[in-house]
Design a protein around this motif. Structure first.
Motif, PDB file in Angstrom:
ATOM      1  N   GLU A  17      34.031  29.066  36.244  1.00  0.00           N
ATOM      2  CA  GLU A  17      35.642  29.096  36.414  1.00  0.00           C
ATOM      3  C   GLU A  17      36.376  29.925  35.501  1.00  0.00           C
ATOM      4  O   GLU A  17      37.390  30.484  36.216  1.00  0.00           O
ATOM      5  N   GLN A  18      35.685  30.462  34.606  1.00  0.00           N
ATOM      6  CA  GLN A  18      36.412  31.328  33.904  1.00  0.00           C
ATOM      7  C   GLN A  18      36.320  32.872  34.497  1.00  0.00           C
ATOM      8  O   GLN A  18      37.167  33.455  34.479  1.00  0.00           O
ATOM      9  N   VAL A  19      35.290  33.019  35.176  1.00  0.00           N
ATOM     10  CA  VAL A  19      35.034  34.325  35.819  1.00  0.00           C
ATOM     11  C   VAL A  19      36.191  34.421  36.853  1.00  0.00           C
ATOM     12  O   VAL A  19      36.827  35.405  37.161  1.00  0.00           O
ATOM     13  N   VAL A  20      36.161  33.256  37.813  1.00  0.00           N
ATOM     14  CA  VAL A  20      37.138  33.164  38.811  1.00  0.00           C
ATOM     15  C   VAL A  20      38.558  33.394  38.297  1.00  0.00           C
ATOM     16  O   VAL A  20      39.474  34.361  38.854  1.00  0.00           O
ATOM     17  N   LYS A  75      43.589  36.894  37.037  1.00  0.00           N
ATOM     18  CA  LYS A  75      44.279  37.454  35.987  1.00  0.00           C
ATOM     19  C   LYS A  75      44.436  38.866  35.843  1.00  0.00           C
ATOM     20  O   LYS A  75      45.630  39.567  35.855  1.00  0.00           O
ATOM     21  N   GLU A  76      43.138  39.321  35.418  1.00  0.00           N
ATOM     22  CA  GLU A  76      43.085  40.794  35.219  1.00  0.00           C
ATOM     23  C   GLU A  76      43.570  41.658  36.542  1.00  0.00           C
ATOM     24  O   GLU A  76      44.029  42.743  36.513  1.00  0.00           O
ATOM     25  N   VAL A 117      40.319  42.230  47.345  1.00  0.00           N
ATOM     26  CA  VAL A 117      39.416  42.143  46.246  1.00  0.00           C
ATOM     27  C   VAL A 117      40.219  41.381  45.180  1.00  0.00           C
ATOM     28  O   VAL A 117      39.625  41.270  43.996  1.00  0.00           O
ATOM     29  N   LYS A 118      41.509  40.892  45.509  1.00  0.00           N
ATOM     30  CA  LYS A 118      42.238  40.497  44.303  1.00  0.00           C
ATOM     31  C   LYS A 118      41.887  39.193  43.580  1.00  0.00           C
ATOM     32  O   LYS A 118      41.988  38.953  42.668  1.00  0.00           O
ATOM     33  N   ASP A 119      41.117  38.469  44.556  1.00  0.00           N
ATOM     34  CA  ASP A 119      40.642  37.425  43.812  1.00  0.00           C
ATOM     35  C   ASP A 119      38.901  37.012  44.521  1.00  0.00           C
ATOM     36  O   ASP A 119      38.797  37.424  45.765  1.00  0.00           O
ATOM     37  N   ILE A 120      38.243  36.127  43.680  1.00  0.00           N
ATOM     38  CA  ILE A 120      37.123  36.017  44.217  1.00  0.00           C
ATOM     39  C   ILE A 120      36.743  34.462  43.980  1.00  0.00           C
ATOM     40  O   ILE A 120      37.581  33.878  43.187  1.00  0.00           O
ATOM     41  N   VAL A 126      51.059  37.755  28.083  1.00  0.00           N
ATOM     42  CA  VAL A 126      49.804  37.953  28.922  1.00  0.00           C
ATOM     43  C   VAL A 126      48.684  37.365  28.434  1.00  0.00           C
ATOM     44  O   VAL A 126      48.007  36.400  29.202  1.00  0.00           O
ATOM     45  N   ASP A 127      48.353  37.235  26.999  1.00  0.00           N
ATOM     46  CA  ASP A 127      47.376  36.348  26.681  1.00  0.00           C
ATOM     47  C   ASP A 127      47.698  35.901  25.077  1.00  0.00           C
ATOM     48  O   ASP A 127      48.616  36.441  24.613  1.00  0.00           O
TER      49      ASP A 127
END
Lengths: 442, 281
Positions: A428-431, A436-437, A226-229, B59-60
């Protein structure tokens, strides 16, 4: 002499300031409650439990949206909560030092679906205590009015026939076009996107594309897959989100200052026909002053997004409320907490509270089929859960990497609604944010 | 008298000293220590050295963005608050009718809490922007100016009272002498009055500087950072860092320490500069 008096007096002053910090030896269970709407019920439960066992149950309720703050503060005190809750695997990773292994507790043995619990290795660290469901809540009276309306363009004659996005959007758009004749301001309640109030979209609605993506990839939620989508079902999210925005009571550009209560009130006052929310919203609808919606008219339908085969899709049902017992308190206190849980979810008195006052749909086998909450949305959730041929959507948003991810998503949705961000940029931002998070959290 | 004061000083100061230690000194030292650790609960920490301080910047960009936004906001509000407050004080120290009423009215917003003010102004601003079918979350500039207006509305009254007190202390003989010497009204204002009220200016700029820099509740209630995090100020960025990501409590703590150093440094420089301009009559 005077000196002594002065000394004594000033000491009394100082000691007085610390009065109340004394410790007593009576048996106490401290529970930090997550749900403010049922705080009063816990006072009753606490009384009943004291009468039944002589053990004091102290319930503290964190104000809405401040559970983590309160928990962090309380855990630093000597009188830390013995019972608290986490929101799933992500919450567990933060609180793992404080979660006791519950695999030997009696309450866990009564959990019908053991896969729902938060586990790590062989241990069980969080037990779901309430099952909730969400979807599109609609006002049957307004829908009937539409189906009886002679000028309608669709051939649909009942809400039963709405079973995919294509039909839903045709009906919704036609209703919007005739909103004045139907006596509504818009089909959907305002898509409340005020910061902090956007979780119905950035968490709940976002669950659907993620659910389908993980399902397609056969991804186990506890694995590091689940580390990236890829957000491959993002278009489906856009489908339904656009439908919400374009057929709403409020213009999209003004959504940044609308909160969730407002949109629930719009539904309660009959200003709109549909709103996306869960069964916990029943009290918000029925409790609004001037509420025009009859109990029997509040119904659920699944959130259709245009995914192939969604005719068999059900409501999104799951939980993000997992009870944990604090591993840092004494064995004896842990035992007390476990006994209390068994009393609440196993004894007749306790179950009565759970069903009729807390109105929880629980996943424990101690409850028989007729011991379920009777409020209208809870009943709807139960009926959708048991409908033949319907596949329930699980709550995969418990693996969303962080609150920042959700907040950023929410604010991008707001910008999208206001027209200052395109859908490509949002997705794009969601991915990027997810990757990153996830990285930052692990 | 002197002697007994000395004798009992320790006893009478004790409660206050203890309260100050508990509520200020100890948390402050703990806070600095926590900024070098990773923790969820403050009694359970792992030492990580400078890692948290590095993470602030790697980090940001949220900290730098918030710093820039806060700086812009502080500069604008120091100027506006003080100019308006001084203007009002000048008007209300001329002995016109109803002076006391006006002073009370202007002071009143200061008695309302920041959160309430934030919500009130949120409603007002959205009401006005609603005419154009937008709201305060539409552009960061709206939030910025909303905050400036709000801060002005809240702080002007307070600063005005300080300026009024300062103006009343300007000796009338000096002003009279200037008048007789033929100084024009602006000359009297800039060459006599303002240098004489320099101590008030020192206090007022210090107060506006530090409270604008530390603004939190108004920010939270008015915009909550929207759109995105573009209007979140330093205090709010610290708060968000603390609660919105698991395991970032230490980073937030490190930000708080940097924040403290910044505020202390800037306030110190400001005090030095304005103090040096103070004169004796």
């Amino acid at each position: 002499m005077k000196k002594i008096i002065a000394l004594v007096l000033s000491l009394v002053l100082v000691v007085g300031a610390f009065a109340g910090c004394g410790k007593s030896d009576e048996k106490v269970i401290r529970y930090l409650n997550f749900k403010p709407e049922i705080a009063e019920v816990y006072e009753e439960i606490s009384k009943a439990y004291f009468e039944a066992t002589g053990i004091k149950l102290e319930v503290e309720t964190a104000a809405s949206g401040t559970y983590e703050q309160t928990l962090k503060a309380r855990m630093a005190t000597k009188e830390m909560p013995t019972l608290f809750q986490i929101n799933g695997p992500v919450g567990y990773s933060a609180w793992s030092d404080y979660c006791a292994d519950l695999s030997d507790t009696e309450i866990y043995s009564h959990l019908s679906d053991k896969t729902l619990a938060v586990t790590s290795g062989d241990g069980v660290y969080g037990i779901p205590y309430v099952v909730e469901g969400y979807g599109i809540i609609f006002n049957d009276a307004i829908m009937d009015k539409y189906f009886a309306f002679s000028g309608r363009k669709t051939k649909i004659t009942s809400t039963e026939e709405i079973n995919n996005f294509e039909i839903l959007s045709a009906v919704v758009e036609d209703m919007q076009a005739n909103k004045d004749k139907l006596g509504i301001k818009g089909v959907f309640a305002s898509t409340a996107l005020k910061p902090g109030e956007d979780w119905r979209w950035s968490t709940h609605l976002a669950n659907l594309p993620i659910y389908y993506e993980f399902k397609e990839g056969n991804i186990n939620l506890t694995s590091d897959k689940v580390k990236d989508i890829t957000f491959s079902y993002g278009e489906n999210f856009k489908n339904i989100f656009d439908l919400y925005l374009n057929n709403s009571t409020t213009p999209s550009s003004k959504l940044g200052s609308v909160d969730g209560n407002t949109s629930m009130a719009e539904f309660a006052l009959g200003e709109c026909a549909m709103v996306q929310n869960g069964n916990w919203g029943a009290s918000q609808i029925l409790g609004v002053e001037g509420n025009t919606v009859a109990d029997s008219d509040i119904k659920f339908m699944p959130i259709y997004t245009g995914v192939e085969g969604e005719e068999s899709q059900g409501l999104c049902i799951g939980t993000e409320n997992f009870l944990c017992i604090n591993s840092q308190v004494s064995e004896e206190e842990q035992k007390l907490a476990a006994d209390f849980l068994m009393w609440l979810y196993g004894s007749e008195t306790g179950k009565d509270f759970v069903t009729n006052d807390l109105k929880f749909i629980t996943g424990f086998d101690t409850f028989s089929a007729d011991e379920q909450p009777t409020d209208v949305l809870a009943k709807e959730v139960i009926s959708w859960m048991t409908k033949p041929g319907i596949e329930t959507v699980t709550w995969d948003f418990t693996v969303f990497p962080s609150q920042i991810f959700k907040n950023n998503f929410g604010s991008s949705l707001l910008k999208y609604a206001q027209g200052s961000m395109t859908w490509e940029e949002v997705s794009e931002q969601v991915v990027a944010d997810w990757a990153k998070e996830y990285d930052l959290q692990n | 008298m002197q002697k007994s004061l000395k004798k009992y000083f320790a006893i009478f100061a004790l409660p206050t000293v203890i309260a100050f230690m508990i509520a200020f000194v100890i948390p402050f030292i703990m806070g600095i220590y926590l900024s070098f650790t990773e923790f969820t609960v403050i009694t359970n920490t792992d030492f990580v050295g400078l890692e948290n301080y590095i993470k602030i910047f790697t980090v940001d960009d949220s900290f730098m963005n918030a710093l820039w936004f806060t700086t812009k906001f502080t500069i604008v509000s120091i100027v506006t608050v003080n100019v308006f407050a001084f203007g009002l004080a000048l008007m209300l120290s001329r002995g016109i009718k109803g002076t006391n009423l006006f002073r009370s009215v202007f002071f009143m917003p200061n008695l309302i809490g920041g959160i309430v003010l934030g919500y009130i102004w949120n409603l007002l601003i959205n009401g006005v922007l609603g005419i154009f079918d937008v709201d305060i979350t539409y552009k960061a500039a709206y939030g910025f100016w909303g905050l400036v207006v709000l801060t002005n509305w809240q702080m002007i009254g307070y600063m005005m009272i300080i300026y009024v007190a300062g103006l009343q202390n300007v000796p009338s003989d000096v002003l009279e002498a200037a008048n007789i010497d033929g100084a024009s009204a602006p000359q009297r204002l800039f060459k006599v009055t303002i240098p004489m009220v320099m101590p008030s200016i020192t206090i007022c700029t210090f107060l506006t500087l530090s409270s604008s820099f530390k603004l939190f509740d108004q920010n939270l209630a008015l915009t909550a950072g929207a759109p995105g995090m573009e209007t979140s100020m330093l205090a709010m960025d610290i708060y968000n860092t603390f609660y919105l990501r698991m395991g970032f409590e230490g980073v937030a703590q490190a930000k708080a320490v940097v924040f403290f150093v910044l505020v202390a440094l800037i306030a110190y420089i400001q005090l030095r500069i304005t103090r040096s301009k103070e004169v004796e009559s």
